[in-house]
Write a protein that holds these residues in place. Structure first.
Motif, PDB file in Angstrom:
ATOM      1  N   CYS A  42      36.250  37.561  31.386  1.00 43.21           N
ATOM      2  CA  CYS A  42      36.009  38.084  30.045  1.00 43.21           C
ATOM      3  C   CYS A  42      35.206  39.371  30.198  1.00 43.21           C
ATOM      4  CB  CYS A  42      35.223  37.061  29.227  1.00 43.21           C
ATOM      5  SG  CYS A  42      34.639  37.698  27.638  1.00 43.21           S
ATOM      6  N   ALA A  43      35.644  40.448  29.573  1.00 43.75           N
ATOM      7  CA  ALA A  43      34.947  41.728  29.690  1.00 43.75           C
ATOM      8  C   ALA A  43      33.606  41.717  28.956  1.00 43.75           C
ATOM      9  CB  ALA A  43      35.822  42.853  29.149  1.00 43.75           C
ATOM     10  N   THR A  44      33.428  40.820  28.009  1.00 47.21           N
ATOM     11  CA  THR A  44      32.199  40.791  27.229  1.00 47.21           C
ATOM     12  C   THR A  44      31.073  40.034  27.927  1.00 47.21           C
ATOM     13  OG1 THR A  44      33.471  40.974  25.185  1.00 47.21           O
ATOM     14  CG2 THR A  44      31.215  40.163  24.982  1.00 47.21           C
ATOM     15  N   CYS A  45      31.373  38.854  28.508  1.00 42.22           N
ATOM     16  CA  CYS A  45      30.306  38.050  29.118  1.00 42.22           C
ATOM     17  C   CYS A  45      30.525  37.781  30.610  1.00 42.22           C
ATOM     18  CB  CYS A  45      30.143  36.731  28.377  1.00 42.22           C
ATOM     19  SG  CYS A  45      31.520  35.585  28.552  1.00 42.22           S
ATOM     20  N   HIS A  46      31.624  38.307  31.152  1.00 43.16           N
ATOM     21  CA  HIS A  46      31.964  38.166  32.579  1.00 43.16           C
ATOM     22  C   HIS A  46      32.194  36.717  33.002  1.00 43.16           C
ATOM     23  CE1 HIS A  46      30.213  42.380  33.715  1.00 43.16           C
ATOM     24  NE2 HIS A  46      31.013  42.419  32.662  1.00 43.16           N
ATOM     25  N   SER A  47      32.609  35.872  32.073  1.00 39.59           N
ATOM     26  CA  SER A  47      32.956  34.496  32.416  1.00 39.59           C
ATOM     27  C   SER A  47      34.333  34.453  33.065  1.00 39.59           C
ATOM     28  CB  SER A  47      32.962  33.618  31.161  1.00 39.59           C
ATOM     29  OG  SER A  47      31.653  33.379  30.714  1.00 39.59           O
ATOM     30  N   HIS A  48      34.510  33.511  33.979  1.00 40.04           N
ATOM     31  CA  HIS A  48      35.786  33.301  34.668  1.00 40.04           C
ATOM     32  C   HIS A  48      36.785  32.666  33.703  1.00 40.04           C
ATOM     33  CE1 HIS A  48      38.579  32.122  37.857  1.00 40.04           C
ATOM     34  NE2 HIS A  48      38.607  30.920  37.307  1.00 40.04           N
ATOM     35  N   LEU A  49      37.981  33.255  33.650  1.00 41.90           N
ATOM     36  CA  LEU A  49      39.035  32.732  32.771  1.00 41.90           C
ATOM     37  C   LEU A  49      40.176  32.111  33.558  1.00 41.90           C
ATOM     38  CD1 LEU A  49      39.190  35.805  30.369  1.00 41.90           C
ATOM     39  CD2 LEU A  49      37.929  33.664  30.005  1.00 41.90           C
TER      40      LEU A  49
END
Length: 141
Positions: A104-111
């Motif tokens: 995710c570009a907003t929170c850098h969570s792995h998708l």
């Protein structure tokens, strides 16, 4: 493709304790520790409801149902994000192979990961293979 140094600081940044408090253990393992849910177990694997898929961690828009397709791989698949800058792509050399991780570009969570050239016949020839637990579907209407 981005490297860790070039992806910058996330717009939504929380401490590890804050993420653990907000997310279920499974969500935390996938979103914050780059885990993978078991195939064919995610809530959105075979769902084709019209709507918008957002990041379960921060709520940022990621994908639209118009780009979701039946890949029969065990995870929800999309051929493109709703906007290129909604996701970050970076090389992932874990698990003894080289893949392209999607964050995710907003929170850098792995998708999940994105794959190309698999013959699905999508407009982009790509399969964004996402973990259901990383996503939230907001149905249209």
């Amino acid at each position: 493709m981005s490297s860790d140094a070039s992806i910058g600081t996330p717009k939504v940044s929380k401490s590890d304790a804050e993420w653990r408090e907000q997310l279920t253990p499974e969500e935390y393992q996938v979103l914050r520790r780059a885990g993978t849910e078991r195939p064919f177990t995610g809530e959105y694997d075979e769902v084709f409801t019209e709507g918008v898929y957002s990041c379960r961690a921060c709520g940022a828009e990621l994908f639209r149902s118009e780009t979701k397709f039946a890949s029969h791989c065990g995870w929800p698949s999309f051929y493109a994000p709703s906007a290129d800058d909604n996701v970050i792509l970076r090389e992932d050399s874990s698990m003894g192979m080289t893949r392209v991780e999607v964050l995710c570009a907003t929170c850098h969570s792995h998708l999940g990961h994105v794959f190309s050239g698999e013959g699905y016949g999508t407009p982009t020839d790509q399969r964004y293979c996402m973990n259901s637990v990383s996503l939230h579907l907001e149905p249209a209407g």
